[in-house]
Design a protein around this motif. Sequence first.
Motif, PDB file in Angstrom:
ATOM      1  N   ALA A  13     -10.202 -59.614  54.800  1.00  0.00           N
ATOM      2  CA  ALA A  13     -10.223 -58.306  54.135  1.00  0.00           C
ATOM      3  C   ALA A  13      -8.833 -57.703  53.997  1.00  0.00           C
ATOM      4  O   ALA A  13      -8.586 -56.922  53.091  1.00  0.00           O
ATOM      5  CB  ALA A  13     -11.125 -57.355  54.910  1.00  0.00           C
ATOM      6  N   ASP A  14      -7.936 -58.083  54.887  1.00  0.00           N
ATOM      7  CA  ASP A  14      -6.592 -57.516  54.843  1.00  0.00           C
ATOM      8  C   ASP A  14      -5.607 -58.379  54.073  1.00  0.00           C
ATOM      9  O   ASP A  14      -4.444 -58.051  53.973  1.00  0.00           O
ATOM     10  CB  ASP A  14      -6.073 -57.295  56.262  1.00  0.00           C
ATOM     11  N   ARG A  15      -6.056 -59.486  53.498  1.00  0.00           N
ATOM     12  CA  ARG A  15      -5.166 -60.404  52.781  1.00  0.00           C
ATOM     13  C   ARG A  15      -5.667 -60.659  51.374  1.00  0.00           C
ATOM     14  O   ARG A  15      -6.848 -60.546  51.088  1.00  0.00           O
ATOM     15  CB  ARG A  15      -5.069 -61.753  53.510  1.00  0.00           C
ATOM     16  N   GLU A  17      -4.850 -63.639  49.795  1.00  0.00           N
ATOM     17  CA  GLU A  17      -4.756 -65.072  49.572  1.00  0.00           C
ATOM     18  C   GLU A  17      -5.433 -65.822  50.710  1.00  0.00           C
ATOM     19  O   GLU A  17      -5.692 -65.258  51.765  1.00  0.00           O
ATOM     20  CB  GLU A  17      -3.292 -65.484  49.440  1.00  0.00           C
ATOM     21  N   CYS A  18      -5.704 -67.109  50.495  1.00  0.00           N
ATOM     22  CA  CYS A  18      -6.397 -67.909  51.507  1.00  0.00           C
ATOM     23  C   CYS A  18      -5.507 -68.093  52.739  1.00  0.00           C
ATOM     24  O   CYS A  18      -4.287 -67.913  52.667  1.00  0.00           O
ATOM     25  CB  CYS A  18      -6.811 -69.254  50.928  1.00  0.00           C
ATOM     26  N   PRO A  19      -6.101 -68.453  53.873  1.00  0.00           N
ATOM     27  CA  PRO A  19      -5.318 -68.617  55.107  1.00  0.00           C
ATOM     28  C   PRO A  19      -4.178 -69.631  54.974  1.00  0.00           C
ATOM     29  O   PRO A  19      -3.104 -69.432  55.535  1.00  0.00           O
ATOM     30  CB  PRO A  19      -6.362 -69.083  56.124  1.00  0.00           C
ATOM     31  N   GLN A  20      -4.390 -70.716  54.231  1.00  0.00           N
ATOM     32  CA  GLN A  20      -3.329 -71.713  54.067  1.00  0.00           C
ATOM     33  C   GLN A  20      -2.128 -71.114  53.338  1.00  0.00           C
ATOM     34  O   GLN A  20      -0.983 -71.299  53.731  1.00  0.00           O
ATOM     35  CB  GLN A  20      -3.848 -72.929  53.297  1.00  0.00           C
ATOM     36  N   CYS A  21      -2.387 -70.383  52.268  1.00  0.00           N
ATOM     37  CA  CYS A  21      -1.298 -69.756  51.514  1.00  0.00           C
ATOM     38  C   CYS A  21      -0.590 -68.716  52.379  1.00  0.00           C
ATOM     39  O   CYS A  21       0.639 -68.602  52.338  1.00  0.00           O
ATOM     40  CB  CYS A  21      -1.828 -69.111  50.234  1.00  0.00           C
ATOM     41  N   ALA A  22      -1.362 -67.958  53.148  1.00  0.00           N
ATOM     42  CA  ALA A  22      -0.756 -66.969  54.039  1.00  0.00           C
ATOM     43  C   ALA A  22       0.135 -67.666  55.061  1.00  0.00           C
ATOM     44  O   ALA A  22       1.241 -67.199  55.361  1.00  0.00           O
ATOM     45  CB  ALA A  22      -1.842 -66.153  54.734  1.00  0.00           C
ATOM     46  N   LEU A  35      -1.051 -54.928  48.377  1.00  0.00           N
ATOM     47  CA  LEU A  35      -1.162 -54.116  47.171  1.00  0.00           C
ATOM     48  C   LEU A  35      -0.346 -52.843  47.337  1.00  0.00           C
ATOM     49  O   LEU A  35      -0.066 -52.417  48.457  1.00  0.00           O
ATOM     50  CB  LEU A  35      -2.632 -53.762  46.928  1.00  0.00           C
ATOM     51  N   PRO A  36       0.043 -52.215  46.234  1.00  0.00           N
ATOM     52  CA  PRO A  36       0.811 -50.974  46.341  1.00  0.00           C
ATOM     53  C   PRO A  36       0.028 -49.897  47.089  1.00  0.00           C
ATOM     54  O   PRO A  36      -1.177 -49.739  46.888  1.00  0.00           O
ATOM     55  CB  PRO A  36       1.047 -50.545  44.894  1.00  0.00           C
ATOM     56  N   ALA A  37       0.715 -49.186  47.945  1.00  0.00           N
ATOM     57  CA  ALA A  37       0.068 -48.102  48.689  1.00  0.00           C
ATOM     58  C   ALA A  37      -0.351 -46.997  47.720  1.00  0.00           C
ATOM     59  O   ALA A  37       0.352 -46.716  46.760  1.00  0.00           O
ATOM     60  CB  ALA A  37       1.025 -47.542  49.732  1.00  0.00           C
ATOM     61  N   PRO A  38      -1.502 -46.384  47.984  1.00  0.00           N
ATOM     62  CA  PRO A  38      -1.916 -45.259  47.133  1.00  0.00           C
ATOM     63  C   PRO A  38      -0.911 -44.113  47.260  1.00  0.00           C
ATOM     64  O   PRO A  38      -0.400 -43.837  48.344  1.00  0.00           O
ATOM     65  CB  PRO A  38      -3.274 -44.843  47.708  1.00  0.00           C
ATOM     66  N   PRO A  54     -10.494 -51.191  40.873  1.00  0.00           N
ATOM     67  CA  PRO A  54     -11.325 -52.152  41.615  1.00  0.00           C
ATOM     68  C   PRO A  54     -10.728 -52.557  42.960  1.00  0.00           C
ATOM     69  O   PRO A  54     -11.432 -53.053  43.828  1.00  0.00           O
ATOM     70  CB  PRO A  54     -11.409 -53.354  40.671  1.00  0.00           C
ATOM     71  N   TRP A  55      -9.446 -52.319  43.156  1.00  0.00           N
ATOM     72  CA  TRP A  55      -8.791 -52.682  44.410  1.00  0.00           C
ATOM     73  C   TRP A  55      -8.552 -51.481  45.312  1.00  0.00           C
ATOM     74  O   TRP A  55      -7.817 -51.562  46.287  1.00  0.00           O
ATOM     75  CB  TRP A  55      -7.444 -53.351  44.099  1.00  0.00           C
ATOM     76  N   TRP A  56      -9.186 -50.356  45.025  1.00  0.00           N
ATOM     77  CA  TRP A  56      -8.918 -49.134  45.774  1.00  0.00           C
ATOM     78  C   TRP A  56      -9.099 -49.301  47.281  1.00  0.00           C
ATOM     79  O   TRP A  56      -8.221 -48.954  48.070  1.00  0.00           O
ATOM     80  CB  TRP A  56      -9.778 -47.983  45.261  1.00  0.00           C
ATOM     81  N   GLU A  57     -10.239 -49.820  47.699  1.00  0.00           N
ATOM     82  CA  GLU A  57     -10.499 -49.962  49.147  1.00  0.00           C
ATOM     83  C   GLU A  57      -9.453 -50.849  49.810  1.00  0.00           C
ATOM     84  O   GLU A  57      -9.000 -50.560  50.918  1.00  0.00           O
ATOM     85  CB  GLU A  57     -11.907 -50.524  49.389  1.00  0.00           C
ATOM     86  N   GLU A  58      -9.071 -51.931  49.137  1.00  0.00           N
ATOM     87  CA  GLU A  58      -8.060 -52.828  49.698  1.00  0.00           C
ATOM     88  C   GLU A  58      -6.701 -52.150  49.761  1.00  0.00           C
ATOM     89  O   GLU A  58      -5.948 -52.338  50.712  1.00  0.00           O
ATOM     90  CB  GLU A  58      -7.965 -54.118  48.874  1.00  0.00           C
ATOM     91  N   ARG A  59      -6.372 -51.353  48.737  1.00  0.00           N
ATOM     92  CA  ARG A  59      -5.094 -50.637  48.753  1.00  0.00           C
ATOM     93  C   ARG A  59      -5.032 -49.671  49.930  1.00  0.00           C
ATOM     94  O   ARG A  59      -4.008 -49.573  50.612  1.00  0.00           O
ATOM     95  CB  ARG A  59      -4.897 -49.875  47.446  1.00  0.00           C
ATOM     96  N   VAL A  60      -6.128 -48.965  50.186  1.00  0.00           N
ATOM     97  CA  VAL A  60      -6.174 -48.028  51.306  1.00  0.00           C
ATOM     98  C   VAL A  60      -6.056 -48.787  52.623  1.00  0.00           C
ATOM     99  O   VAL A  60      -5.304 -48.395  53.526  1.00  0.00           O
ATOM    100  CB  VAL A  60      -7.461 -47.171  51.255  1.00  0.00           C
ATOM    101  N   LEU A  61      -6.773 -49.914  52.732  1.00  0.00           N
ATOM    102  CA  LEU A  61      -6.713 -50.732  53.945  1.00  0.00           C
ATOM    103  C   LEU A  61      -5.297 -51.254  54.163  1.00  0.00           C
ATOM    104  O   LEU A  61      -4.761 -51.169  55.270  1.00  0.00           O
ATOM    105  CB  LEU A  61      -7.697 -51.904  53.846  1.00  0.00           C
TER     106      LEU A  61
END
Length: 73
Positions: A13-15, A17-22, A35-38, A54-61
């Motif tokens: 949820a906090d990334r 990309e896949c674990p390998q790419c990370a 993602l850019p901070a709100p 569509p990425w709002w929740e992820e941006r906040v996280l």
Amino acid sequence: MGSPLELTEKAGADRLECPQCAGDREVEGRGPLVLPAPTKRELVAALVSAPDDPWWEERVLHAKLYPAKDRGA
């Protein structure tokens, strides 16, 4: 990044990309993709109505997990 693992491994949820790419980014000394901070204006607007992002929740996280001082990429 186009690796076959992206087709089978889910990003946490906090990334973004896949674990390998990370892992590859970490080995290469690059920071996590975030993602850019709100902005303050977006945060205030979100109190009144749901953001049209569509990425709002992820941006906040990401803003919580990676504060501005830690957002080097």
